[in-house]
Design an enzyme around this catalytic site. Structure first.
Site, PDB file in Angstrom:
ATOM      1  N   SER A   2       0.857  -1.187   0.000  1.00  0.00           N
ATOM      2  CA  SER A   2       0.000   0.000   0.000  1.00  0.00           C
ATOM      3  C   SER A   2       0.885   1.226   0.000  1.00  0.00           C
ATOM      4  O   SER A   2       2.060   1.165   0.406  1.00  0.00           O
ATOM      5  CB  SER A   2      -0.889   0.019   1.251  1.00  0.00           C
ATOM      6  OG  SER A   2      -1.558   1.248   1.398  1.00  0.00           O
TER       7      SER A   2
ATOM      8  N   TYR B 158      -2.453  -0.638  10.414  1.00  0.00           N
ATOM      9  CA  TYR B 158      -2.574  -0.939   8.987  1.00  0.00           C
ATOM     10  C   TYR B 158      -1.264  -0.611   8.266  1.00  0.00           C
ATOM     11  O   TYR B 158      -0.752  -1.431   7.490  1.00  0.00           O
ATOM     12  CB  TYR B 158      -3.728  -0.130   8.393  1.00  0.00           C
ATOM     13  CG  TYR B 158      -3.917  -0.326   6.910  1.00  0.00           C
ATOM     14  CD1 TYR B 158      -4.552  -1.461   6.420  1.00  0.00           C
ATOM     15  CD2 TYR B 158      -3.470   0.623   6.005  1.00  0.00           C
ATOM     16  CE1 TYR B 158      -4.730  -1.647   5.057  1.00  0.00           C
ATOM     17  CE2 TYR B 158      -3.638   0.451   4.636  1.00  0.00           C
ATOM     18  CZ  TYR B 158      -4.267  -0.680   4.166  1.00  0.00           C
ATOM     19  OH  TYR B 158      -4.432  -0.861   2.815  1.00  0.00           O
TER      20      TYR B 158
END
Length: 277
Positions: A142, A155
């Site tokens: 990501s 995350y």
């Protein structure tokens, strides 16, 4: 139509929606056989219905369950004659908020899916990848793995870890003719940001766009995944935002810090129940 000898194959986790579904569609259009894996039976059926008849197999898979990994991979190999050209290690969840306000269960589940489940996938598929010429593991990292994002710390930490796996395995597996690659998307228009954000009457996507943050269409991911699998770069930043983050992290960290704080001010924009990336 069924699997044809010599046909390229890809096994995709989180394929019932989002990035996994889009990569399924793109690679199927290129003639590949698709292994659709997810915990969402209805979503897998929808994805399979978008592909040419007989060009896919479906595999119910909770990535946190090593036993299910072994079974799903064995079932896929039984269809493809033991061939797996690409493992798209994609399934993941997003959960935001200040770390001190997250529950133990939320933290443990995110690590179990986003990191431990990814490691389990690589281990479960290793022998099949080793026995398939010029194979590749494609990880979904990501843009949050380029620079840490406030209120997305767990995350971000899992995505930094996935980025590390891609780098390590590209070196470690080179002697087995297995490439390792990562996709590093910025915000993509999937259901991970489509729900109404906590404390707001707007979706995560609407909050981001209102603040001037780029949200790219999901159609961008297919060509980027294809290029990553067939290219030489370990990491592929996906969309303009991710590329700007990668540049700024290296050359303008102060400016990047200010931009990251703007996103943090939006609050929790992620939907924790989805697994597109």
């Amino acid at each position: 139509m069924a699997y044809q000898s010599g046909q390229k194959t890809i096994f995709i986790t989180g394929a019932a929606s989002g990035l996994g579904r889009e990569v399924s569609r793109y690679f199927a259009a290129k003639g590949w056989f698709i292994g659709i894996a997810d915990i969402n039976d209805a979503g897998m059926a929808e994805t399979a219905g978008m592909l040419p008849e007989g060009q896919s197999s479906t595999h119910r898979l909770d990535v946190t369950d090593r036993g299910q990994w072994k079974q799903a991979v064995a079932d896929f190999g039984a269809v493809t004659g033991g061939m797996m050209h690409v493992l798209f290690n994609n399934a993941g969840i997003g959960e935001g908020g200040p770390i001190q306000e997250m529950t133990d269960e939320e933290i443990d589940l995110m690590i179990a899916i986003n990191l431990t489940g990814v490691i389990s996938g690589t281990r479960a598929c290793f022998e099949m990848l080793k026995n398939t010429p010029d194979s590749c593991i494609l990880y979904t990292a990501s843009a949050a793995g380029i620079y840490g994002v406030a209120d997305l710390s767990v995350y971000s930490a899992t995505k930094f870890a996935v980025r590390g796996l891609a780098e390590s395995h590209d070196l470690e597996f080179n002697k087995y003719d297995i490439k390792s690659r990562s996709l590093m998307p910025g915000f993509i228009d999937t259901n991970i940001i489509s729900d109404v954000a906590e404390g707001s009457n707007q979706s995560g996507k609407e909050l981001l766009e209102e603040s001037g943050v780029l949200v790219s269409p999901v159609s961008i991911i297919g060509p980027e995944a294809w290029a990553a699998v067939h290219g030489k770069k370990v990491h592929t930043p996906v969309n303009k935002m991710a590329k700007q983050l990668a540049f700024a992290a290296r050359w303008m960290p102060g400016r990047l810090r200010k931009e990251s704080l703007k996103i943090a001010d939006l609050g929790n924009i992620l939907s924790p129940t989805e697994q597109p990336k």
